[in-house]
Write a protein that holds these residues in place. Structure first.
Motif, PDB file in Angstrom:
ATOM      1  N   LYS A   1       0.875  -1.182   0.000  1.00 32.53           N
ATOM      2  CA  LYS A   1       0.000   0.000   0.000  1.00 32.53           C
ATOM      3  C   LYS A   1       0.911   1.231   0.000  1.00 32.53           C
ATOM      4  O   LYS A   1       2.091   1.148   0.385  1.00 32.53           O
ATOM      5  CB  LYS A   1      -0.940   0.007   1.204  1.00 32.53           C
ATOM      6  N   MET A   2       0.360   2.340  -0.451  1.00 29.02           N
ATOM      7  CA  MET A   2       1.113   3.586  -0.460  1.00 29.02           C
ATOM      8  C   MET A   2       0.563   4.484   0.650  1.00 29.02           C
ATOM      9  O   MET A   2      -0.640   4.774   0.685  1.00 29.02           O
ATOM     10  CB  MET A   2       1.000   4.293  -1.813  1.00 29.02           C
ATOM     11  N   ALA A   3       1.430   4.917   1.556  1.00 30.35           N
ATOM     12  CA  ALA A   3       0.992   5.747   2.687  1.00 30.35           C
ATOM     13  C   ALA A   3       1.320   7.215   2.421  1.00 30.35           C
ATOM     14  O   ALA A   3       2.324   7.539   1.796  1.00 30.35           O
ATOM     15  CB  ALA A   3       1.687   5.283   3.965  1.00 30.35           C
ATOM     16  N   ASN A   4       0.440   8.072   2.905  1.00 32.49           N
ATOM     17  CA  ASN A   4       0.652   9.527   2.814  1.00 32.49           C
ATOM     18  C   ASN A   4       0.957   9.991   1.390  1.00 32.49           C
ATOM     19  O   ASN A   4       1.952  10.685   1.144  1.00 32.49           O
ATOM     20  CB  ASN A   4       1.794   9.961   3.755  1.00 32.49           C
ATOM     21  N   THR A   5       0.094   9.600   0.459  1.00 34.12           N
ATOM     22  CA  THR A   5       0.331   9.951  -0.948  1.00 34.12           C
ATOM     23  C   THR A   5       0.057  11.430  -1.198  1.00 34.12           C
ATOM     24  O   THR A   5      -0.814  12.036  -0.571  1.00 34.12           O
ATOM     25  CB  THR A   5      -0.558   9.107  -1.879  1.00 34.12           C
TER      26      THR A   5
ATOM     27  N   SER B   1      -0.510  14.615  -4.308  1.00 33.05           N
ATOM     28  CA  SER B   1      -1.469  14.806  -5.403  1.00 33.05           C
ATOM     29  C   SER B   1      -1.106  14.002  -6.651  1.00 33.05           C
ATOM     30  O   SER B   1      -1.959  13.682  -7.469  1.00 33.05           O
ATOM     31  CB  SER B   1      -1.559  16.291  -5.773  1.00 33.05           C
ATOM     32  N   GLU B   2       0.176  13.634  -6.786  1.00 34.83           N
ATOM     33  CA  GLU B   2       0.618  12.865  -7.956  1.00 34.83           C
ATOM     34  C   GLU B   2       0.633  11.366  -7.701  1.00 34.83           C
ATOM     35  O   GLU B   2       1.065  10.584  -8.549  1.00 34.83           O
ATOM     36  CB  GLU B   2       2.012  13.336  -8.388  1.00 34.83           C
ATOM     37  N   GLY B   3       0.196  10.949  -6.504  1.00 33.00           N
ATOM     38  CA  GLY B   3       0.147   9.525  -6.187  1.00 33.00           C
ATOM     39  C   GLY B   3       1.425   8.977  -5.593  1.00 33.00           C
ATOM     40  O   GLY B   3       1.559   7.771  -5.366  1.00 33.00           O
ATOM     41  N   THR B   4       2.405   9.854  -5.319  1.00 33.22           N
ATOM     42  CA  THR B   4       3.655   9.414  -4.705  1.00 33.22           C
ATOM     43  C   THR B   4       3.477   9.313  -3.189  1.00 33.22           C
ATOM     44  O   THR B   4       2.938  10.220  -2.556  1.00 33.22           O
ATOM     45  CB  THR B   4       4.797  10.401  -5.018  1.00 33.22           C
ATOM     46  N   GLY B   5       3.916   8.201  -2.634  1.00 35.05           N
ATOM     47  CA  GLY B   5       3.796   7.999  -1.190  1.00 35.05           C
ATOM     48  C   GLY B   5       4.824   7.005  -0.696  1.00 35.05           C
ATOM     49  O   GLY B   5       5.646   6.495  -1.469  1.00 35.05           O
ATOM     50  N   GLU B   6       4.769   6.714   0.611  1.00 41.62           N
ATOM     51  CA  GLU B   6       5.707   5.741   1.170  1.00 41.62           C
ATOM     52  C   GLU B   6       5.223   4.329   0.853  1.00 41.62           C
ATOM     53  O   GLU B   6       4.057   3.994   1.054  1.00 41.62           O
ATOM     54  CB  GLU B   6       5.831   5.913   2.690  1.00 41.62           C
ATOM     55  N   ILE B   7       6.135   3.489   0.386  1.00 48.15           N
ATOM     56  CA  ILE B   7       5.796   2.109   0.013  1.00 48.15           C
ATOM     57  C   ILE B   7       5.767   1.261   1.287  1.00 48.15           C
ATOM     58  O   ILE B   7       6.738   1.244   2.053  1.00 48.15           O
ATOM     59  CB  ILE B   7       6.829   1.540  -0.978  1.00 48.15           C
ATOM     60  N   CYS B   8       4.649   0.565   1.511  1.00 46.87           N
ATOM     61  CA  CYS B   8       4.501  -0.297   2.681  1.00 46.87           C
ATOM     62  C   CYS B   8       4.267  -1.737   2.222  1.00 46.87           C
ATOM     63  O   CYS B   8       3.586  -1.973   1.224  1.00 46.87           O
ATOM     64  CB  CYS B   8       3.341   0.174   3.554  1.00 46.87           C
ATOM     65  N   PHE B   9       4.830  -2.695   2.965  1.00 43.79           N
ATOM     66  CA  PHE B   9       4.820  -4.114   2.575  1.00 43.79           C
ATOM     67  C   PHE B   9       3.972  -4.961   3.529  1.00 43.79           C
ATOM     68  O   PHE B   9       3.912  -4.694   4.724  1.00 43.79           O
ATOM     69  CB  PHE B   9       6.242  -4.703   2.629  1.00 43.79           C
TER      70      PHE B   9
ATOM     71  N   LEU C   1      10.075   6.276  -1.115  1.00 45.01           N
ATOM     72  CA  LEU C   1       8.969   6.919  -1.817  1.00 45.01           C
ATOM     73  C   LEU C   1       8.835   6.344  -3.217  1.00 45.01           C
ATOM     74  O   LEU C   1       9.832   6.068  -3.882  1.00 45.01           O
ATOM     75  CB  LEU C   1       9.211   8.429  -1.910  1.00 45.01           C
ATOM     76  N   GLY C   2       7.599   6.152  -3.653  1.00 39.78           N
ATOM     77  CA  GLY C   2       7.385   5.613  -4.987  1.00 39.78           C
ATOM     78  C   GLY C   2       5.967   5.821  -5.437  1.00 39.78           C
ATOM     79  O   GLY C   2       5.128   6.353  -4.702  1.00 39.78           O
TER      80      GLY C   2
ATOM     81  N   ARG D   1      13.958   8.436  -1.177  1.00 42.29           N
ATOM     82  CA  ARG D   1      13.881   7.889   0.176  1.00 42.29           C
ATOM     83  C   ARG D   1      13.539   9.011   1.142  1.00 42.29           C
ATOM     84  O   ARG D   1      14.107  10.103   1.054  1.00 42.29           O
ATOM     85  CB  ARG D   1      15.222   7.241   0.547  1.00 42.29           C
ATOM     86  N   ILE D   2      12.592   8.748   2.058  1.00 46.69           N
ATOM     87  CA  ILE D   2      12.119   9.794   2.968  1.00 46.69           C
ATOM     88  C   ILE D   2      13.287  10.410   3.738  1.00 46.69           C
ATOM     89  O   ILE D   2      13.428  11.628   3.809  1.00 46.69           O
ATOM     90  CB  ILE D   2      11.065   9.235   3.947  1.00 46.69           C
ATOM     91  N   LYS D   3      14.164   9.560   4.296  1.00 48.84           N
ATOM     92  CA  LYS D   3      15.277  10.068   5.090  1.00 48.84           C
ATOM     93  C   LYS D   3      16.300  10.806   4.238  1.00 48.84           C
ATOM     94  O   LYS D   3      17.093  11.580   4.754  1.00 48.84           O
ATOM     95  CB  LYS D   3      15.946   8.916   5.852  1.00 48.84           C
ATOM     96  N   GLU D   4      16.309  10.522   2.935  1.00 49.63           N
ATOM     97  CA  GLU D   4      17.262  11.188   2.057  1.00 49.63           C
ATOM     98  C   GLU D   4      16.703  12.512   1.526  1.00 49.63           C
ATOM     99  O   GLU D   4      17.431  13.279   0.913  1.00 49.63           O
ATOM    100  CB  GLU D   4      17.625  10.281   0.873  1.00 49.63           C
ATOM    101  N   LEU D   5      15.400  12.736   1.724  1.00 54.34           N
ATOM    102  CA  LEU D   5      14.803  13.971   1.231  1.00 54.34           C
ATOM    103  C   LEU D   5      15.543  15.180   1.804  1.00 54.34           C
ATOM    104  O   LEU D   5      15.783  15.257   3.001  1.00 54.34           O
ATOM    105  CB  LEU D   5      13.329  14.063   1.642  1.00 54.34           C
ATOM    106  N   ILE D   6      15.921  16.064   0.918  1.00 51.28           N
ATOM    107  CA  ILE D   6      16.557  17.304   1.348  1.00 51.28           C
ATOM    108  C   ILE D   6      15.461  18.352   1.513  1.00 51.28           C
ATOM    109  O   ILE D   6      14.671  18.582   0.597  1.00 51.28           O
ATOM    110  CB  ILE D   6      17.602  17.759   0.313  1.00 51.28           C
ATOM    111  N   ILE D   7      15.390  18.942   2.690  1.00 53.25           N
ATOM    112  CA  ILE D   7      14.432  20.030   2.927  1.00 53.25           C
ATOM    113  C   ILE D   7      15.244  21.311   3.073  1.00 53.25           C
ATOM    114  O   ILE D   7      15.971  21.489   4.052  1.00 53.25           O
ATOM    115  CB  ILE D   7      13.570  19.766   4.175  1.00 53.25           C
ATOM    116  N   THR D   8      15.166  22.149   2.071  1.00 53.34           N
ATOM    117  CA  THR D   8      15.977  23.370   2.057  1.00 53.34           C
ATOM    118  C   THR D   8      15.496  24.357   3.121  1.00 53.34           C
ATOM    119  O   THR D   8      14.415  24.189   3.695  1.00 53.34           O
ATOM    120  CB  THR D   8      15.912  24.048   0.678  1.00 53.34           C
ATOM    121  N   ALA D   9      16.305  25.390   3.339  1.00 52.13           N
ATOM    122  CA  ALA D   9      15.944  26.417   4.323  1.00 52.13           C
ATOM    123  C   ALA D   9      14.618  27.080   3.970  1.00 52.13           C
ATOM    124  O   ALA D   9      13.890  27.554   4.843  1.00 52.13           O
ATOM    125  CB  ALA D   9      17.058  27.464   4.410  1.00 52.13           C
TER     126      ALA D   9
END
Length: 695
Positions: free
Chosen positions: A480-484, A486-494, A525-526, A539-547
């Motif tokens: 299932k995809m969690a927290n998708t 608007s484009e359908g991208t979310g965390e992949i759950c197994f 993310l996928g 990858r969620i942890k690899e996401l860069i959140i700029t200032a």
């Protein structure tokens, strides 16, 4: 190590296998006739240990299995799986080792007997139930005997990466309460001797390759070890094996610690046996009684990808496994592949990249006519393969001609002339590599999963293929995809029978990975398309959140830079909590054949790139520090092209720098499967990174 002749194989063992298998077959027939509810009730009193939760962090614990309509197969232990294979494939060859320049092979029946001998010796050495047997060394038949024997004897098998430091070895051996450590040679033994006094549970060390250089208490050669348990009765071993339950732990896979302390993922018998059966079906691996598959074992067996592919699937389907030389990743792998001509091959992306570089180097050194012919043939293959992605689509006649006349010879140079299935796993593979191999008429089937999902949860294969996806979910598993967004991208759950039991002694980390309903959160993310194909976007942890609060997935930008600039080996995007994005780059270099350390010498491909810019550079130092304006200008132009495709100004690379040395496993920037260790790189090159942000 001496292998027994076929005549010497114990007849009593064969009878025991026949009797046991008759019991298993009867059980199977009975279970096939009853529904899921009755199966579960019978398991509670028979095949499974009592369990109330989907997870545990206790090595002695048991878990509820995710048995449902999609995967109702009866849970079995590793020992039961092996016995079933011996019944079907007993007299077929199972393992091949190179001794004195000759391949020596043993059958599945001999393989099974040698595992039992190892198990009895572990019992004799005092292996306690649910304590560890750690294996430290390169792939070999002895590695397999130790792994299976440890489980048969009631222990928990765990591999230790051969590249681990003594301190890293100490952590795994201590955490798994290892009673016995099996080492390859003196080099690995030295690591254990340094930490021996810090391991209260350690009872013995066994060395499986090379002569013992010193006599120490509780240190055994392989030959001595295999003789130890001869007086342990068959019944004692059988009682231990038959007391095991499919929902109990038998394997520990330690994460490589790219984001902190390694975690021991506990895998049950059912995790191993179910996944070995179902994931390989998704990859179209054939059972030996239909067509025996052959493969070369060379990737670290402490990693789940190689362990499932080489060891457990090999037993499940009766595959013939050839062991590569210990220097396989230093250059001898292709020699072994040429000798063996496997039907199936798996590599991590870096292995495929090395093969690509070897072919490119060969082409660049060819004469004008041959170079033109090969380039044309590869363009024909690439175009044809991109047009007909599905297996059932007929390939054009021109491709068949160019394949037989040109491309087949190139594949033969890699030892892949008989290979029909090519898998890539353990890390995302770059589009340039995928496209290059399509040009050789080779489709790389990408698998996606985790240690915590016993390896692959999504797979590509001959019948499930679509670029640039990693295939569809393995039959019997769910997602299932969690927290998708608007484009359908979310965390992949197994979800599935392959989901791990929990992290050993780490309740907080286990609760982070598994939600209240038992879904495993991947952290990746996928998105899924309308046909069910999965595409990894970051990858969620690899996401860069700029200032400025912009979320930037680094991998697509890094891949785009490498695609634009064939001189670049590694690209790492920087910018978390920063005003703008920057990037550190490394150039493609040659490696020291012995140490695998990257040198300062540019690779053939990198030198070619320089020459195309009018530069004569042959070393990294010829370029960095503003010395080679042509090459630096070409790199800037490549970065500009990547920036022109950016979705917003915040996703543009504003500054970049080239490091003097390429990333490597020995340097610490890459993990054992060549995965980028971002936190390590950030710490190692902190000064360089800070200089990019100084006004």
């Amino acid at each position: 190590m001496e292998f027994p002749d076929q005549e010497q194989v114990d007849g009593l063992l064969e009878n025991r296998v026949q009797e046991s298998m008759a019991d298993v077959q009867t059980d199977s027939e009975e279970h096939a006739a009853v529904g899921k509810k009755h199966i579960e009730e019978e398991f509670v009193g028979g095949s499974l240990a009592p369990a109330h939760s989907l997870w545990t962090t206790d090595a002695r614990g048991s878990v509820r299995l995710r048995i449902e309509e999609g995967c109702p197969e009866e849970p079995i232990t590793v020992h039961q799986m092996f016995k079933a294979s011996v019944e079907k494939y007993g007299h077929m060859h199972a393992l091949a080792s190179k001794k004195n320049n000759k391949w020596e092979k043993i059958t599945f029946l001999e393989y099974y007997q040698l595992c039992r001998r190892a198990a009895k010796s572990f019992i004799k050495l005092g292996l306690e139930r649910f304590h560890g047997v750690a294996i430290l060394g390169f792939n070999s038949a002895e590695w397999f005997f130790s792994a299976v024997g440890a489980i048969m004897a009631g222990g928990i098998m765990t591999g230790i990466y051969a590249t681990n430091s003594p301190e890293a070895c100490q952590y795994v051996a201590s955490d798994s309460k290892a009673n016995i450590i099996v080492v390859e040679n003196q080099k690995q033994l030295d690591k254990i001797l340094q930490i021996r006094d810090t391991l209260p549970h350690l009872k013995a060390i066994v060395q499986y390759s090379g002569q013992l250089q010193q006599k120490l208490s509780n240190l055994y050669s392989w030959e001595e070890f295999m003789e130890l348990g001869l007086d342990v009765s068959e019944k004692q071993l059988d009682d231990i094996s038959s007391s095991q339950r499919a929902n109990q732990c038998c394997v520990l896979i330690y994460t490589s610690g790219t984001t902190g302390t390694p975690k021991g993922a506990m895998l049950s018998h059912d995790n191993i046996t179910w996944t070995a059966n179902h994931a390989s079906r998704a990859g179209d691996m054939q059972p030996a009684d239909t067509k025996q598959e052959s493969l070369v074992s060379y990737l670290p067996l402490s990693h789940i990808a190689a362990q499932i592919y080489d060891l457990w699937t090999g037993i499940q389907w009766g595959e013939l496994v050839y062991f590569a030389q210990p220097d396989a990743l230093k250059g001898s792998l292709i020699t072994t592949l040429r000798e063996v001509c496997p039907t199936s091959h798996m590599g991590v992306p870096r292995v495929w990249e090395k093969m690509m570089e070897k072919i490119k180097q060969g082409i660049s050194q060819s004469g004008y006519v041959k170079k033109k012919l090969v380039t044309w043939a590869m363009s024909v293959s690439l175009e044809a393969n991109q047009k007909c992605m599905q297996k059932e689509e007929e390939k054009p006649l021109l491709l068949s001609l160019t394949d037989s006349l040109v491309l087949q010879k190139l594949r033969a140079e890699l030892g892949l002339s008989c290979c029909q299935k090519f898998f890539s796993g353990a890390a995302p593979i770059g589009s340039e590599t995928v496209q290059f191999f399509l040009g050789l008429n080779i489709r790389l089937y990408e698998a996606y999963g985790m240690s915590e999902s016993t390896g692959p949860h999504f797979m590509s294969g001959p019948n499930v293929y679509k670029l640039p996806s990693c295939g569809k979910v393995v039959p019997g598993c769910r997602y299932k995809m969690a927290n998708t967004d608007s484009e359908g991208t979310g965390e992949i759950c197994f979800w599935g029978r392959n989901i791990f039991m929990g992290f050993l002694n780490m309740e907080d980390k286990t609760r982070e990975a598994l939600d209240e309903d038992g879904w495993l959160h991947s952290g990746d993310l996928g998105k899924i398309d309308e046909e069910g194909f999965l595409y990894i976007t970051g990858r969620i942890k690899e996401l860069i959140i700029t200032a400025g609060g912009e979320n930037v997935p680094p991998v697509p930008i890094e891949e785009a830079v490498k695609k634009e600039l064939p001189i670049i080996s590694n690209a790492m995007l920087i910018g978390d909590k920063r005003k703008f994005l920057s990037m550190i780059l490394t150039l493609k270099c040659c490696s020291n054949a012995e140490t695998m350390e990257p040198t300062e010498e540019l690779s053939v491909e990198a030198v070619e790139f320089c020459q195309q810019q009018g530069s004569q550079a042959t070393k990294v130092s010829d370029i960095i520090g503003g010395k080679d304006k042509e090459v630096l200008q070409a790199i800037q132009e490549g970065i500009d092209r990547v920036n022109s495709a950016a979705t917003s100004n915040a996703q543009r690379i504003q500054k970049w720098t080239i490091l003097l040395k390429d990333f490597s496993v020995s340097g610490g920037e890459l993990g054992p499967t060549m995965k980028l260790r971002r936190p390590v790189v950030l710490e190692m090159y902190q000064t360089v990174i800070e200089s990019l942000y100084q006004e």
